[in-house]
Design a protein around this motif. Structure first.
Motif, PDB file in Angstrom:
ATOM      1  N   ALA A   1      -0.559   6.452   5.390  1.00  0.00           N
ATOM      2  CA  ALA A   1      -0.655   5.063   4.989  1.00  0.00           C
ATOM      3  C   ALA A   1      -0.708   4.720   3.610  1.00  0.00           C
ATOM      4  O   ALA A   1      -0.407   3.873   2.975  1.00  0.00           O
ATOM      5  CB  ALA A   1      -1.296   4.191   6.017  1.00  0.00           C
ATOM      6  N   TRP A   2      -1.722   5.790   2.872  1.00  0.00           N
ATOM      7  CA  TRP A   2      -1.945   5.483   1.560  1.00  0.00           C
ATOM      8  C   TRP A   2      -2.260   6.753   0.873  1.00  0.00           C
ATOM      9  O   TRP A   2      -2.267   7.704   1.386  1.00  0.00           O
ATOM     10  CB  TRP A   2      -3.282   4.527   1.495  1.00  0.00           C
ATOM     11  N   GLY A   3      -2.128   6.507  -0.527  1.00  0.00           N
ATOM     12  CA  GLY A   3      -2.062   7.729  -1.154  1.00  0.00           C
ATOM     13  C   GLY A   3      -3.197   8.104  -2.429  1.00  0.00           C
ATOM     14  O   GLY A   3      -3.654   6.959  -2.683  1.00  0.00           O
TER      15      GLY A   3
ATOM     16  N   LEU B   1       0.757  -1.195   0.034  1.00  0.00           N
ATOM     17  CA  LEU B   1       0.022  -0.029   0.008  1.00  0.00           C
ATOM     18  C   LEU B   1       0.856   1.216  -0.183  1.00  0.00           C
ATOM     19  O   LEU B   1       0.355   2.271  -0.585  1.00  0.00           O
ATOM     20  CB  LEU B   1      -0.948  -0.156   1.118  1.00  0.00           C
ATOM     21  N   THR B   2       2.047   1.130   0.540  1.00  0.00           N
ATOM     22  CA  THR B   2       3.047   2.417   0.958  1.00  0.00           C
ATOM     23  C   THR B   2       3.375   2.985  -0.534  1.00  0.00           C
ATOM     24  O   THR B   2       3.370   4.135  -0.698  1.00  0.00           O
ATOM     25  CB  THR B   2       4.044   2.198   1.513  1.00  0.00           C
ATOM     26  N   ASP B   3       3.628   2.103  -1.429  1.00  0.00           N
ATOM     27  CA  ASP B   3       4.174   2.569  -2.728  1.00  0.00           C
ATOM     28  C   ASP B   3       3.049   2.940  -3.593  1.00  0.00           C
ATOM     29  O   ASP B   3       3.337   3.169  -5.150  1.00  0.00           O
ATOM     30  CB  ASP B   3       5.136   1.490  -3.402  1.00  0.00           C
TER      31      ASP B   3
ATOM     32  N   LEU C   1      -2.986  10.000   2.932  1.00  0.00           N
ATOM     33  CA  LEU C   1      -4.201   9.963   4.043  1.00  0.00           C
ATOM     34  C   LEU C   1      -3.923   8.696   5.108  1.00  0.00           C
ATOM     35  O   LEU C   1      -3.263   7.898   4.993  1.00  0.00           O
ATOM     36  CB  LEU C   1      -5.489   9.676   3.285  1.00  0.00           C
ATOM     37  N   ASP C   2      -4.407   9.112   6.302  1.00  0.00           N
ATOM     38  CA  ASP C   2      -4.420   8.107   7.372  1.00  0.00           C
ATOM     39  C   ASP C   2      -5.394   7.022   7.319  1.00  0.00           C
ATOM     40  O   ASP C   2      -6.123   7.090   6.554  1.00  0.00           O
ATOM     41  CB  ASP C   2      -4.551   8.924   8.708  1.00  0.00           C
ATOM     42  N   LEU C   3      -4.925   5.995   7.954  1.00  0.00           N
ATOM     43  CA  LEU C   3      -5.749   4.751   7.593  1.00  0.00           C
ATOM     44  C   LEU C   3      -5.955   3.985   9.157  1.00  0.00           C
ATOM     45  O   LEU C   3      -5.074   4.134  10.082  1.00  0.00           O
ATOM     46  CB  LEU C   3      -5.090   3.676   7.015  1.00  0.00           C
ATOM     47  N   LEU C   4      -7.165   3.767   9.350  1.00  0.00           N
ATOM     48  CA  LEU C   4      -7.442   2.682  10.852  1.00  0.00           C
ATOM     49  C   LEU C   4      -7.189   1.302  10.249  1.00  0.00           C
ATOM     50  O   LEU C   4      -7.902   0.894   9.340  1.00  0.00           O
ATOM     51  CB  LEU C   4      -9.010   3.227  11.431  1.00  0.00           C
ATOM     52  N   VAL C   5      -6.233   0.538  10.984  1.00  0.00           N
ATOM     53  CA  VAL C   5      -6.086  -0.808  10.903  1.00  0.00           C
ATOM     54  C   VAL C   5      -6.371  -1.472  12.200  1.00  0.00           C
ATOM     55  O   VAL C   5      -5.806  -0.991  13.267  1.00  0.00           O
ATOM     56  CB  VAL C   5      -4.546  -1.039  10.382  1.00  0.00           C
TER      57      VAL C   5
END
Length: 282
Positions: free
Chosen positions: A276-278, A93-95, A134-138
């Protein structure tokens, strides 16, 4: 991850517009005209490979084979959540930088994230937009939340999810959480107060001796924290911010991003992953 063989004289801007356009099958059935417009705009402005998956397995295979192409999801909130969940679970997800063209009735999440509502405007944002982290809830079962979650889940309005889609029921396993013990049938959500313990960064906000009507957890924009709201009968609402939120107690269900229902579980912890994600936005 495999990369496409591209000519060495390509500029960075041209490389950024190598697209993989994944068109959700429900979007094709419900609004073929918007899908056609989106494809025309995207293919005119970039080198785009268009994929028309028939179901979740095809969707996952297309995303896994994206190579250097940037994924563009044409569909509703479920399709976007599915794509982000897949790459999160593959630890890729990071890339990745997603773009979205919202098509369908369930696009409130996309709007809240800042995605334009029209097919032309959203396609142009996919071509020329700027990456926003953007932030992500995991959660502790590897489920993800892009926007917010609610306990108990809000009842879904009749017809809100569109016609029944058998393949979608299978795909929901990507975002539903599994209890650590054999699942037991839970009572239907009645809106009655539940006995839950809610903890924010280890601090107990509400304990099991106090009934809880509603818990809502969502991003606190620009803080790297989650906003936690708890409503109890006969008391003022509680609100705070935290990096980690844990809910435990009697069996409960929760709705993530207004589309995915998890549970029943007796304990669940959500942690904020900052940036965590774009997503490409205007």
């Amino acid at each position: 991850m495999a990369a496409l063989d591209l000519p060495s004289d390509r500029t960075d801007e041209e490389l950024s517009r190598q697209l993989l356009v994944i068109v959700d099958p429900f979007a094709r059935r419900t609004d073929g005209e918007s899908v056609r417009i989106a494809k025309d705009v995207l293919c005119a402005g970039a080198t785009a490979k268009v994929c028309l998956p028939d179901g979740p397995e095809d969707f996952a295979k297309a995303l896994a084979r994206r190579g250097a192409r940037r994924p563009v999801v044409v569909g509703d909130d479920r399709a976007l959540l599915r794509a982000v969940t897949l790459l999160h679970r593959e630890r890729e997800l990071t890339d990745a930088v997603f773009s979205m063209v919202p098509v369908g009735a369930g696009v409130s999440l996309a709007r809240s994230l800042g995605v334009p509502s029209g097919a032309v405007a959203a396609a142009r944002a996919a071509l020329y937009g700027t990456e926003r982290r953007l932030d992500l809830l995991v959660d502790d079962s590897d489920g993800v939340v892009l926007g917010d979650l609610r306990i108990p889940p809000l009842a879904e309005a009749p017809g809100a999810g569109g016609p029944d889609r058998p393949w979608l029921r299978t795909c929901r396993s990507l975002v539903r959480t599994l209890a650590a013990r054999p699942a037991r049938p839970a009572p239907a959500d009645s809106g009655a107060p539940a006995r839950l313990r809610v903890e924010a960064d280890g601090v107990t906000l509400v304990d099991l001796d106090q009934p809880v009507e509603r818990v809502r957890v969502g991003p606190a924009t620009g803080t790297g924290l989650a906003r936690v709201e708890v409503r109890c009968p006969r008391t003022a609402g509680l609100s705070t911010q935290a990096r980690t939120v844990t809910v435990s107690g009697e069996d409960f269900r929760y709705r993530s991003d207004s589309v995915a229902i998890g549970g029943p579980v007796r304990r669940r912890t959500w942690t904020v992953r900052v940036g965590a994600w774009g997503l490409a936005l205007p």
